[in-house]
Scaffold this active site. Structure first.
Site, mmCIF file in Angstrom:
data_model
loop_
_atom_site.group_PDB
_atom_site.id
_atom_site.type_symbol
_atom_site.label_atom_id
_atom_site.label_comp_id
_atom_site.label_asym_id
_atom_site.label_seq_id
_atom_site.Cartn_x
_atom_site.Cartn_y
_atom_site.Cartn_z
ATOM 1 N N HIS A 273 122.205 32.871 -3.384
ATOM 2 C CA HIS A 273 122.280 31.873 -2.188
ATOM 3 C C HIS A 273 123.213 32.363 -0.954
ATOM 4 O O HIS A 273 123.507 31.686 0.067
ATOM 5 C CB HIS A 273 122.630 30.562 -2.490
ATOM 6 C CG HIS A 273 124.197 30.166 -2.913
ATOM 7 N ND1 HIS A 273 124.141 30.970 -4.357
ATOM 8 C CD2 HIS A 273 125.049 29.568 -2.453
ATOM 9 C CE1 HIS A 273 125.485 30.601 -4.316
ATOM 10 N NE2 HIS A 273 125.887 29.676 -3.424
ATOM 11 N N CYS A 274 124.087 33.314 -1.178
ATOM 12 C CA CYS A 274 125.092 33.597 -0.360
ATOM 13 C C CYS A 274 125.110 34.997 0.350
ATOM 14 O O CYS A 274 124.832 35.271 1.289
ATOM 15 C CB CYS A 274 126.551 33.655 -1.137
ATOM 16 S SG CYS A 274 127.063 31.982 -1.564
ATOM 17 N N ILE A 275 125.127 36.310 -0.583
ATOM 18 C CA ILE A 275 125.286 37.566 0.039
ATOM 19 C C ILE A 275 124.160 37.901 0.956
ATOM 20 O O ILE A 275 124.298 38.565 2.009
ATOM 21 C CB ILE A 275 125.465 38.678 -1.209
ATOM 22 C CG1 ILE A 275 126.700 37.902 -1.904
ATOM 23 C CG2 ILE A 275 125.982 39.966 -0.608
ATOM 24 C CD1 ILE A 275 127.147 38.867 -3.123
ATOM 25 N N ASP A 278 124.413 35.030 4.196
ATOM 26 C CA ASP A 278 125.600 34.916 5.000
ATOM 27 C C ASP A 278 126.110 35.596 6.117
ATOM 28 O O ASP A 278 126.326 35.373 7.026
ATOM 29 C CB ASP A 278 126.836 34.648 4.067
ATOM 30 C CG ASP A 278 126.565 33.525 3.139
ATOM 31 O OD1 ASP A 278 125.721 32.622 3.225
ATOM 32 O OD2 ASP A 278 127.590 33.166 1.862
#
Length: 437
Positions: A273-275, A278
């Site tokens: 869900h991040c890299i 973001d």
């Protein structure tokens, strides 16, 4: 400090406050369990009735959160609900909702905006609101603060607003919600003090920063740091492969240097869900200031291209064995984005499966943590996980190892497979039927 702040801090320190968490996913569920464990009354909000029903029965729907944790929270007074009017009874409200990208790769703020629209009628003086969702610098001040002020609540006076980025790492046995240091920035000094008082009761180490914008940027830097370094090592992998050099041996050798080098490892792409997401939040916001984030975007392009690289390796490996991709039976091992979890968000396995399907492969997958392929915005597969057996493996023209779960018996996979394409290259060694991608 004003009396509203003093009263709220006292309630947090005595642990008599009611802590509400909005969004009970991979961030919100562990967080609310931790606050319950710390002795707080807790209320969990989610728009998914199925999640609330499971929690009320003491059941977890996330593999890395044990059923026992949910049952323990229930015994301590946890309430799960889809009724946002209960937000008026919470002393603290923590927002942990998704922040995905639009099809144009721009920030999709619908979940934050929708959550604020649902909460606003029930906000009152004497509450703390904390945003944990990863987002661009300025979100707290530009989206949340004006809405709160329009309701007649003054941040730092009778209402308190902070940004405290989540740092969850599902499946990490070494670090937990409690032991991961917690960054917190407030819209005013009083807001920060109230935020630190809340989180300090449940988290071992607090890291105060001067503003919400610093806190928002720090989270992006953490993930962009990883994205850029993974992009670098993925590019090195392509070069090393062309030169006939084992990139993993290169990394192991370089990692013996006791200073100035941190090992990162190549893979089939970015997941979670991040890299994968973001960096685009920062590149989008940077354009507002006339800055082109070429370095960050280049790393994203390299990482985004990795599933195509893997697909090329699969096609060449099948071709070398006299097989076309079309009509070949391909089994994908592991569709979660990392080992030993059930989280498939942005998993490169889905992109590889899409490419295999486009080229006519007969697809199946096996993942002990994901019994059925979940609903995803970009990828739709009506598939269930198949149990691994010598017979299943023998039927495959190609076995593609994407996520190396500990539950996989790699020796059996090698013994019964005609061709294994290893997208990580860490376990299988130099076997005749193994192609490293």
């Amino acid at each position: 400090m004003n009396t509203n702040a003093q009263a709220l801090i006292a309630r947090f320190k005595s642990r008599t406050a009611n802590v509400g968490v909005v969004g009970l996913g991979y961030v919100g569920l562990p967080l609310i369990c931790r606050f319950a464990e710390a002795g707080f009354r807790t209320t969990g909000f989610d728009i998914d009735p199925a999640k609330i029903a499971a929690l009320r029965n003491g059941e977890s729907y996330i593999a890395t959160v044990a059923h026992e944790k949910v049952a323990a929270a229930l015994k301590r007074g946890f309430v799960g609900t889809t009724d946002y009017s209960l937000a008026r009874d919470a002393d603290a409200l923590i927002i942990c909702v998704p922040t995905p990208l639009t099809p144009a790769r721009e920030p999709d703020m619908q979940f934050i905006n929708g959550t604020m629209d649902s909460l606003l009628p029930y906000l009152r003086p004497g509450q703390l609101l904390s945003l944990e969702s990863t987002t661009y610098p300025g979100t707290t001040e530009e989206l949340l603060r004006p809405r709160i002020e329009a309701k007649g609540l003054a941040p730092g006076v009778d209402f308190f607003l902070v940004f405290s980025p989540e740092r969850e790492d599902p499946g990490n046995a070494r670090y937990s919600t409690r032991t991961i240091p917690k960054i917190c920035g407030g819209t005013t000094p009083a807001c920060l003090e109230v935020g630190l008082a809340l989180y300090g009761q449940a988290i071992d180490q607090m890291v105060p920063v001067s503003s919400t914008r610093v806190a928002e940027m720090s989270k992006l830097l953490e993930n962009i740091h990883r994205s850029v370094n993974i992009g670098l090592v993925n590019e090195m992998k392509v070069i090393a492969d062309r030169m006939g050099i084992d990139i993993h041996e290169v990394i192991r050798a370089a990692a013996t240097k006791p200073f100035g080098f941190v090992p990162y490892y190549p893979g089939p792409g970015l997941g979670g869900h991040c890299i994968p997401i973001d960096p685009f939040y920062l590149t989008w916001k940077a354009r507002e200031y006339g800055v082109n984030t070429r370095f960050i975007e280049l790393a994203g392009e390299i990482n985004h291209a990795m599933p195509e690289w893997v697909m090329g390796k699969i096609a060449r490996a099948l071709n070398d064995r006299g097989k076309a991709v079309r009509g070949s039976h391909a089994l994908v091992l592991g569709i979660a984005y990392k080992k030993n979890v059930d989280d498939v968000r942005e998993s490169p396995a889905a992109a590889i499966m899409e490419l295999l399907r486009e080229q006519g492969a007969v697809l199946s997958y096996s993942d002990p943590h994901v019994p059925r392929f979940p609903r995803m915005r970009e990828h739709q597969f009506d598939l269930a996980s198949v149990p691994l057996s010598p017979q299943v493996l023998a039927r495959q023209d190609c076995v593609v190892l994407v996520t190396d779960h500990d539950k996989f018996d790699f020796e059996a996979i090698l013994a019964h497979s005609r061709l294994v394409v290893d997208t990580r290259g860490r376990y299988l060694g130099d076997r005749a039927n193994v192609v490293k991608a």
